[in-house]
Enzyme design. Structure first.
Site, PDB file in Angstrom:
ATOM      1  N   LYS A 117       0.876  -1.176   0.000  1.00 38.11           N
ATOM      2  CA  LYS A 117       0.000   0.000   0.000  1.00 38.11           C
ATOM      3  C   LYS A 117       0.909   1.220   0.000  1.00 38.11           C
ATOM      4  CE  LYS A 117      -2.860   2.712   3.137  1.00 38.11           C
ATOM      5  NZ  LYS A 117      -3.750   2.727   4.313  1.00 38.11           N
ATOM      6  N   GLY A 178      -8.115   8.474  10.084  1.00 36.18           N
ATOM      7  CA  GLY A 178      -8.408   8.504  11.514  1.00 36.18           C
ATOM      8  C   GLY A 178      -9.462   9.505  11.943  1.00 36.18           C
ATOM      9  N   ALA A 204      -9.558   4.862   4.475  1.00 33.84           N
ATOM     10  CA  ALA A 204      -9.392   5.995   5.402  1.00 33.84           C
ATOM     11  C   ALA A 204     -10.640   6.866   5.505  1.00 33.84           C
ATOM     12  CB  ALA A 204      -8.214   6.883   5.021  1.00 33.84           C
ATOM     13  N   GLY A 205     -10.935   7.266   6.730  1.00 32.78           N
ATOM     14  CA  GLY A 205     -11.979   8.258   6.978  1.00 32.78           C
ATOM     15  C   GLY A 205     -13.362   7.710   7.277  1.00 32.78           C
ATOM     16  N   ASN A 226      -9.247   0.823   9.868  1.00 31.45           N
ATOM     17  CA  ASN A 226      -8.473   0.469  11.056  1.00 31.45           C
ATOM     18  C   ASN A 226      -9.065   1.157  12.294  1.00 31.45           C
ATOM     19  OD1 ASN A 226      -4.898   0.145  11.692  1.00 31.45           O
ATOM     20  ND2 ASN A 226      -6.566  -0.016  13.116  1.00 31.45           N
ATOM     21  N   THR A 227      -8.959   2.492  12.345  1.00 37.38           N
ATOM     22  CA  THR A 227      -9.366   3.221  13.543  1.00 37.38           C
ATOM     23  C   THR A 227     -10.817   2.965  13.983  1.00 37.38           C
ATOM     24  OG1 THR A 227      -7.818   4.918  12.820  1.00 37.38           O
ATOM     25  CG2 THR A 227      -9.238   5.485  14.665  1.00 37.38           C
TER      26      THR A 227
END
Lengths: 276, 65
Positions: A117, A178, A204-205, A226-227
């Site tokens: 990535k 995040g 992301a986001g 992830n987050t």
């Protein structure tokens, strides 16, 4: 598969999606559309629970210097032995194409994966990707035989350039890493999907299940998170919620949304038979 | 001899990269090495001689998204 709902499959009983809803990245066939990151979990036990609940086949990692002062093994891999996953190392921390290529080569030397990535951030506060350096790194790594999945902003033109450079998938962000803000520009993500000949993975986001469903309804092939999982009160519960949200959004996309109308249209009976 | 390992100067009695990895207690761990900017796969550690002032990076996978 014939008629009836199969409770074990989110697509059970739907004729046009009967069978396995698989997809491909490069030469690899995938069943899950969930790429899960491995950062920020409270402990390895919770992380393993969340990985199991997510059904993810692809896990992302970062590459960092070994801490030579700490005796204990802090490598993430010690917890994943005896499990078969596809490893997607990222180049987080890189600020230039050169740095990203270096990290990618180190990751490949582990022998675990030739996927990478590409993540090149130019701004500490937003961590937004540098499109020029990302394109440069993608060109170099494709030539070196990597399976390249670049994280990039949600701009349809740069996404197309990355595809032309040989990216195996395109990973536009929904919002800054995040933040959990959800899809800031669904129009752009929809355009990217329409234009792309390689899988589009929103990376992301995303913050919660409804964000994920919205992304999948736009026709993206998968999501990377992830987050929102790691920082949930119950990471395993959120991982399962995300898995179901992916399935719901995918099925809605395949089944076809009704068109939006400005005014009401009755769904109950014929006017001529109304009680007077 | 003096080696620069992960950015810090260390005094180690090592002849090869395999010696360095062993002296640091990392043998058998999922570590990837780079010597003076070039990736060295683990099979080549024993045949890679180290020299004074060599810059060695030892990295591994950690959690990330």
């Amino acid at each position: 598969m014939s008629g009836g709902i199969n409770p074990s499959s989110p697509f059970g009983g739907v004729k046009q999606t009967a069978g396995r809803d698989t997809w491909r990245i490069g030469e690899t066939t995938l069943t899950s559309r969930f790429f899960l990151g491995t950062g920020l979990f409270p402990n390895p036990y919770v992380q393993m629970e969340a990985i199991a609940a997510s059904g993810a086949e692809v896990l992302t990692f970062a590459i960092r210097r070994v801490n030579l002062e700490a005796a204990e093994d802090d490598s993430i891999l010690q917890h994943l032995q005896d499990r078969s996953f596809i490893y997607l190392p990222n180049t987080s921390g890189a600020r230039t194409a050169e740095e990203a290529v270096r990290i990618a080569r180190l990751a490949r030397a582990s022998g675990l994966s030739d996927w990478v990535k590409v993540e090149i951030s130019a701004n500490e506060r937003t961590l937004l990707p540098d499109p020029i350096e990302t394109l440069k790194a993608t060109e170099i790594l494709v030539k070196e035989g990597f399976t390249v999945l670049p994280y990039i902003s949600d701009d349809p033109i740069i996404c197309k350039k990355l595809e032309e450079a040989g990216a195996a998938a395109i990973m536009p962000g929904a919002a800054p890493i995040g933040t959990g803000l959800g899809l800031l520009n669904p129009y752009n993500i929809g355009l990217i999907v329409e234009e792309s000949r390689v899988p589009v993975i929103v990376d992301a986001g995303l913050g919660t299940a409804s964000d994920v469903t919205q992304a999948m309804e736009l026709g993206v092939s998968g999501v990377l998170m992830n987050t929102p999982v790691a920082k949930a009160k119950n990471p395993a519960g959120m991982a399962e919620a995300m898995k179901l949200a992916i399935a719901a959004g995918r099925l809605a996309y395949l089944s076809g949304r009704m068109s939006k109308k400005r005014y009401a249209s009755a769904s109950s009976g014929l006017d001529s038979f109304k009680l007077q | 001899m003096e080696l620069i390992i992960n950015g810090t100067t260390r005094e180690l009695e090592a002849e090869t990269l395999a010696d360095v990895v062993e002296l640091l207690g990392l043998t058998g761990k999922p570590v990837v090495a780079e010597a003076d900017g070039l990736v060295v796969t683990s099979e080549a550690w024993a045949s890679t001689a180290v020299r004074p002032g060599m810059s060695i990076e030892l990295v591994h996978f950690v959690g990330g998204g």
